[in-house]
Design an enzyme around this catalytic site. Structure first.
Site: not given
Ligand code: SAM
Length: 288
Positions: A32, A87, A107, A157-158, A160
């Protein structure tokens, strides 16, 4: 000199713009586009693929609500799985509970962890070095299909449902999570802003409904997740877990000894009360 602005591209027809007084970092990993910008109002802001992920000023709201609600509702969480969360904010809040014995965090992008440890150090606040924390760099989807560990709580906790995060909103992912939950376990996920992403909320409702005895959503107002209530999906096989009264939650909370800036036991209970327009959109919730 005119002020530079960065505009979020989550929606093709709507976007929030943030004044940028400094671009502190920008790169493209194998997964990303990553950037850290500084905005006078929200401080340092992490963006991934053009979408606000978290900011220094309002991160506490999301991270407190996605952790303390399921931990207080369950009452005896010892083993936690975090999917995403690069994060470190979720890991920080989970590790504040002395009763937590083990946290596995999966992650996909090491670059996010590295970037946030350097530019958003208060998000993790040392949690990545907590002896209870075990960081795995992998696709969370693959992890829950194969893992032999079992957890009391899974927190997704991804990003979208686009790019690497898309698989984390599928029935197969939720089924993998259910497989990895201990009896009485809870799954919670970030599920977007209902007013803006209602299709995603409805899709998740159908997918969780086909797997878990009890599913619902709860909400919180996060300023930089624009468009209304930020919606968290909830799933477990024990309906009683999300229907406990504020006295019971407060009794547990008083014993936890955790200071917060957003979460309260009363807000915990109230967060599950959804507006009529969301209830009407969800299968079988109209009568709630
Ligand atoms: N609080 C933010 C929100 O609500 O949008 C999410 C923040 S966190 C930075 C999102 C994390 O999910 C990122 O670090 C990203 O790399 C990670 N991620 C995306 N897809 C993933 C996958 N398939 N497996 C594991 N982590 C993933």
């Amino acid at each position: 000199m005119s002020q530079e602005f960065w505009t979020e591209t989550l929606y093709p027809d709507y976007g929030q713009s943030l004044a940028v007084d400094e671009v502190l970092f920008e790169t493209r990993s194998e997964h990303q586009h990553l950037s850290i910008i500084h905005n006078p109002r929200f401080g340092r802001v992490l963006t991934l693929d053009g979408v606000v992920q978290t900011t220094e000023r309002d991160e506490f709201i999301y991270h407190e609500m996605l952790t303390h609600v399921p931990i207080m509702a369950h009452g005896a969480v010892k083993r936690v799985l975090i999917i995403g969360g690069g994060d470190g904010g979720i890991l920080r809040e989970v590790c504040r509970h002395a009763g937590i014995e083990h946290v596995t965090q999966v992650e996909i992008d090491q670059a996010v962890i590295d970037l946030c440890r350097e530019y958003l150090p208060d998000h993790s606040a040392g949690a990545f070095d907590d002896p209870r924390a075990h960081i795995v760099i992998d696709d969370g989807f693959a992890f829950v299909q194969n893992c032999s560990e079992r957890f009391d709580l899974i927190i997704s906790d991804s990003t979208d449902p686009q790019g690497p995060g898309e698989v984390l909103f599928t029935s197969d992912f939720y089924a993998g999570c259910q497989r990895c939950l201990k009896p009485g376990g809870v799954l919670v996920t970030q599920n977007g802003v209902a007013f803006m992403q209602m299709d995603e909320v409805i899709n998740t409702a159908h997918r969780l409904g086909g797997l878990f005895t009890d599913w619902h959503f709860y909400g919180a107002a996060v300023p930089t997740y624009v468009g209304g209530i930020m919606t968290f999906a909830w799933a477990s096989d024990d309906p009683a877990l999300r229907q406990q009264d504020a006295d019971r939650i407060r009794q547990r909370w008083n014993g936890a000894g955790v200071e917060t800036r957003y979460y309260t036991p009363e807000l915990h209970v109230g967060a599950f009360a959804l507006p009529r327009y969301i209830l009407d959109a969800l299968p079988g919730k109209r009568q709630d």
